[in-house]
Design a protein around this motif. Structure first.
Motif, PDB file in Angstrom:
ATOM      1  N   TRP A  21      12.182  29.214   7.769  1.00 24.17           N
ATOM      2  CA  TRP A  21      12.240  29.771   9.119  1.00 24.17           C
ATOM      3  C   TRP A  21      13.699  29.971   9.539  1.00 24.17           C
ATOM      4  CZ3 TRP A  21       8.434  31.073  12.704  1.00 24.17           C
ATOM      5  CH2 TRP A  21       8.819  31.169  14.039  1.00 24.17           C
ATOM      6  N   SER A  22      14.574  29.039   9.163  1.00 27.88           N
ATOM      7  CA  SER A  22      15.996  29.148   9.504  1.00 27.88           C
ATOM      8  C   SER A  22      16.723  30.157   8.618  1.00 27.88           C
ATOM      9  CB  SER A  22      16.671  27.775   9.372  1.00 27.88           C
ATOM     10  OG  SER A  22      16.076  26.844  10.231  1.00 27.88           O
ATOM     11  N   LEU A  23      16.356  30.222   7.341  1.00 29.56           N
ATOM     12  CA  LEU A  23      17.094  31.055   6.399  1.00 29.56           C
ATOM     13  C   LEU A  23      16.741  32.536   6.487  1.00 29.56           C
ATOM     14  CD1 LEU A  23      17.080  29.025   3.049  1.00 29.56           C
ATOM     15  CD2 LEU A  23      19.039  29.524   4.497  1.00 29.56           C
ATOM     16  N   ALA A  24      15.445  32.833   6.501  1.00 31.77           N
ATOM     17  CA  ALA A  24      15.008  34.211   6.286  1.00 31.77           C
ATOM     18  C   ALA A  24      15.414  35.157   7.403  1.00 31.77           C
ATOM     19  CB  ALA A  24      13.488  34.252   6.096  1.00 31.77           C
ATOM     20  N   GLY A  25      15.546  34.652   8.640  1.00 26.67           N
ATOM     21  CA  GLY A  25      15.904  35.514   9.746  1.00 26.67           C
ATOM     22  C   GLY A  25      17.376  35.549  10.065  1.00 26.67           C
ATOM     23  N   ASP A  26      18.165  34.716   9.414  1.00 30.98           N
ATOM     24  CA  ASP A  26      19.620  34.684   9.607  1.00 30.98           C
ATOM     25  C   ASP A  26      20.215  35.974   9.035  1.00 30.98           C
ATOM     26  OD1 ASP A  26      22.475  34.064   8.992  1.00 30.98           O
ATOM     27  OD2 ASP A  26      21.930  32.049   9.671  1.00 30.98           O
ATOM     28  N   VAL A  27      21.148  36.584   9.753  1.00 28.51           N
ATOM     29  CA  VAL A  27      21.719  37.842   9.260  1.00 28.51           C
ATOM     30  C   VAL A  27      22.382  37.667   7.905  1.00 28.51           C
ATOM     31  CG1 VAL A  27      22.030  38.864  11.541  1.00 28.51           C
ATOM     32  CG2 VAL A  27      23.867  37.476  10.549  1.00 28.51           C
ATOM     33  N   ARG A  28      22.801  36.449   7.584  1.00 34.05           N
ATOM     34  CA  ARG A  28      23.443  36.224   6.289  1.00 34.05           C
ATOM     35  C   ARG A  28      22.474  36.395   5.131  1.00 34.05           C
ATOM     36  NH1 ARG A  28      26.346  30.764   8.368  1.00 34.05           N
ATOM     37  NH2 ARG A  28      24.422  30.763   9.585  1.00 34.05           N
ATOM     38  N   LEU A 262      32.275  30.638   8.975  1.00 34.56           N
ATOM     39  CA  LEU A 262      32.975  30.348  10.232  1.00 34.56           C
ATOM     40  C   LEU A 262      32.551  31.293  11.356  1.00 34.56           C
ATOM     41  CD1 LEU A 262      36.615  29.690   8.989  1.00 34.56           C
ATOM     42  CD2 LEU A 262      35.090  28.025  10.040  1.00 34.56           C
ATOM     43  N   VAL A 263      32.370  32.561  11.026  1.00 33.61           N
ATOM     44  CA  VAL A 263      32.161  33.578  12.053  1.00 33.61           C
ATOM     45  C   VAL A 263      30.723  33.610  12.570  1.00 33.61           C
ATOM     46  CG1 VAL A 263      32.144  36.066  12.491  1.00 33.61           C
ATOM     47  CG2 VAL A 263      34.072  35.011  11.276  1.00 33.61           C
ATOM     48  N   VAL A 264      29.745  33.616  11.665  1.00 36.70           N
ATOM     49  CA  VAL A 264      28.358  33.852  12.088  1.00 36.70           C
ATOM     50  C   VAL A 264      27.848  32.794  13.072  1.00 36.70           C
ATOM     51  CG1 VAL A 264      25.961  34.036  11.299  1.00 36.70           C
ATOM     52  CG2 VAL A 264      27.789  35.221  10.062  1.00 36.70           C
ATOM     53  N   PRO A 265      28.099  31.494  12.870  1.00 33.80           N
ATOM     54  CA  PRO A 265      27.550  30.508  13.820  1.00 33.80           C
ATOM     55  C   PRO A 265      28.041  30.659  15.251  1.00 33.80           C
ATOM     56  CG  PRO A 265      28.163  29.434  11.771  1.00 33.80           C
ATOM     57  CD  PRO A 265      28.719  30.830  11.712  1.00 33.80           C
ATOM     58  N   VAL A 266      29.171  31.305  15.472  1.00 30.53           N
ATOM     59  CA  VAL A 266      29.667  31.442  16.842  1.00 30.53           C
ATOM     60  C   VAL A 266      29.248  32.764  17.476  1.00 30.53           C
ATOM     61  CG1 VAL A 266      31.630  29.942  16.383  1.00 30.53           C
ATOM     62  CG2 VAL A 266      31.901  32.418  16.115  1.00 30.53           C
ATOM     63  N   GLU A 269      23.109  34.772  19.786  1.00 31.72           N
ATOM     64  CA  GLU A 269      21.870  34.741  19.002  1.00 31.72           C
ATOM     65  C   GLU A 269      21.371  36.133  18.655  1.00 31.72           C
ATOM     66  OE1 GLU A 269      17.494  32.655  19.234  1.00 31.72           O
ATOM     67  OE2 GLU A 269      19.340  31.524  19.485  1.00 31.72           O
ATOM     68  N   ARG A 270      21.574  37.104  19.534  1.00 30.83           N
ATOM     69  CA  ARG A 270      21.074  38.459  19.262  1.00 30.83           C
ATOM     70  C   ARG A 270      21.757  39.089  18.044  1.00 30.83           C
ATOM     71  NH1 ARG A 270      24.705  39.093  23.416  1.00 30.83           N
ATOM     72  NH2 ARG A 270      26.237  40.775  23.173  1.00 30.83           N
ATOM     73  N   LEU A 271      22.943  38.567  17.689  1.00 27.11           N
ATOM     74  CA  LEU A 271      23.640  39.067  16.509  1.00 27.11           C
ATOM     75  C   LEU A 271      23.451  38.169  15.298  1.00 27.11           C
ATOM     76  CD1 LEU A 271      27.025  40.165  18.129  1.00 27.11           C
ATOM     77  CD2 LEU A 271      25.037  41.590  17.600  1.00 27.11           C
ATOM     78  N   ARG A 272      23.059  36.929  15.512  1.00 24.99           N
ATOM     79  CA  ARG A 272      22.900  35.989  14.401  1.00 24.99           C
ATOM     80  C   ARG A 272      21.562  36.129  13.692  1.00 24.99           C
ATOM     81  NH1 ARG A 272      23.261  30.305  16.613  1.00 24.99           N
ATOM     82  NH2 ARG A 272      22.766  29.808  14.450  1.00 24.99           N
ATOM     83  N   TYR A 273      20.540  36.581  14.413  1.00 20.46           N
ATOM     84  CA  TYR A 273      19.191  36.629  13.841  1.00 20.46           C
ATOM     85  C   TYR A 273      18.638  38.044  13.883  1.00 20.46           C
ATOM     86  CZ  TYR A 273      19.324  31.573  13.992  1.00 20.46           C
ATOM     87  OH  TYR A 273      19.690  30.261  13.790  1.00 20.46           O
ATOM     88  N   LEU A 274      17.856  38.372  12.879  1.00 23.02           N
ATOM     89  CA  LEU A 274      17.189  39.663  12.830  1.00 23.02           C
ATOM     90  C   LEU A 274      16.137  39.742  13.938  1.00 23.02           C
ATOM     91  CD1 LEU A 274      16.852  39.788   8.963  1.00 23.02           C
ATOM     92  CD2 LEU A 274      18.472  41.054  10.373  1.00 23.02           C
ATOM     93  N   PRO A 275      15.800  40.951  14.404  1.00 23.79           N
ATOM     94  CA  PRO A 275      14.966  41.073  15.605  1.00 23.79           C
ATOM     95  C   PRO A 275      13.647  40.319  15.569  1.00 23.79           C
ATOM     96  CG  PRO A 275      15.958  43.185  15.079  1.00 23.79           C
ATOM     97  CD  PRO A 275      16.310  42.266  13.951  1.00 23.79           C
ATOM     98  N   ARG A 276      12.877  40.444  14.499  1.00 22.52           N
ATOM     99  CA  ARG A 276      11.582  39.744  14.471  1.00 22.52           C
ATOM    100  C   ARG A 276      11.778  38.232  14.464  1.00 22.52           C
ATOM    101  NH1 ARG A 276       6.322  41.044  13.608  1.00 22.52           N
ATOM    102  NH2 ARG A 276       6.842  43.206  13.063  1.00 22.52           N
TER     103      ARG A 276
END
Length: 291
Positions: A21-28, A262-266, A269-276
């Motif tokens: 749940w944490s991994l698949a929606g992360d933009v990374r 370093l960059v993504v966690p800060v 949320e709208r940019l860190r996670y994919l829409p769904r």
């Protein structure tokens, strides 16, 4: 639905708050997908199926968008997940032919279908180590259990996948030793010279600008894609396929991933996670607060 599951409860996606749940929606996770696809098509049958039946050459952006949307449904789709699994199986019913070793194949044969799914686990594990954080032993076990759940959503029978992470690694090493090869599709996916049309989605003005600038933009983008594809593939898979990787490239990859971590966690949320994923996380949060 197979006779084995007829009348049974619908398979359900992994639980909210789990590792996947944490991994698949992360933009990374977007950066990990090319390595997963390349490992899939290193299988002779899967490579032949994609070579002969996929639109990845003529519509790469649409193909990628549909694949990403499907993957997000498997994890965050709730009641829609099982229907998406059935849709994919219907889509693959007619995909058959002869693989690179002269053997007949069908996309839904258990060995082939299970391999396509199985590749996601080692790539997520490896990619998380570089881009997010290393997974501990219990997190790895949880990730594998959740990946098996996703397999059930896709219609993969329990007997066609290793039941535990301890059984997975011998299976995986056996596939690397006996099956994978540098197929024609692998060659295209890691090549920096493969022609790719400009994106055909988004606002008209942006598409027009990209079309004009594409001859200049494509070469560095192709090099970056190839770099990430090979670099984020597990080293044993990379070696089995015959993909070259130098110490200098590894150092560059580690520097790039350190910046990403370093960059993504800060980011908001709208940019860190994919829409769904973002919508599913918000709905889960509201449900928890309402209890």
């Amino acid at each position: 639905m197979s006779s084995e599951t007829a009348g049974a409860a619908e398979p359900v996606p992994p639980p909210p708050g789990g590792v996947l749940w944490s991994l698949a929606g992360d933009v990374r996770a977007l950066l990990m997908l090319p390595a997963a696809l390349t490992l899939q098509v290193a299988h002779p049958a899967v490579g032949a199926g994609v070579d002969e039946h996929s639109v990845f050459r003529t519509d790469p952006w649409g193909r990628g968008e549909r694949s990403l949307s499907s993957l997000q449904l498997w994890v965050y789709g709730g009641e829609e997940a099982a229907e998406e699994g059935r849709r994919l199986r219907r889509l693959h019913r007619t995909i058959q032919g002869t693989d690179t070793r002269g053997r007949p194949y069908h996309a839904l044969s258990p060995d082939n279908y299970a391999w396509v799914h199985a590749t996601g686990f080692p790539v997520y594990r490896h990619g998380a180590h570089y881009l997010i954080r290393p997974l501990g032993p219990e997190q790895e076990r949880a990730l594998y259990r959740e990946w098996l759940q996703v397999g059930r959503v896709l219609g993969i029978r329990d007997r066609d996948m290793p039941a535990t992470i301890e059984e997975f690694w011998p299976y995986y090493r056996g596939m690397l030793a006996e099956q994978v090869e540098r197929t024609a599709v692998v060659e295209e996916l890691v090549s920096t010279g493969t022609p790719v049309p400009p994106p055909d989605r988004g606002p008209l003005l942006l598409r027009l600008l990209l079309r004009v600038a594409w001859p200049v933009l494509l070469p560095p983008l192709a090099r970056f894609r190839s770099f990430l594809t090979v670099g984020l593939m597990p080293p044993d898979a990379r070696e089995a396929i015959g993909l070259e990787w130098t110490g200098a490239q590894e150092r560059r990859l580690r520097r790039f991933c350190a910046v990403v971590r370093l960059v993504v966690p800060v980011l908001p949320e709208r940019l860190r996670y994919l829409p769904r994923a973002r919508r599913a996380r918000a709905a889960h949060g509201r449900a928890r607060r309402a209890r």
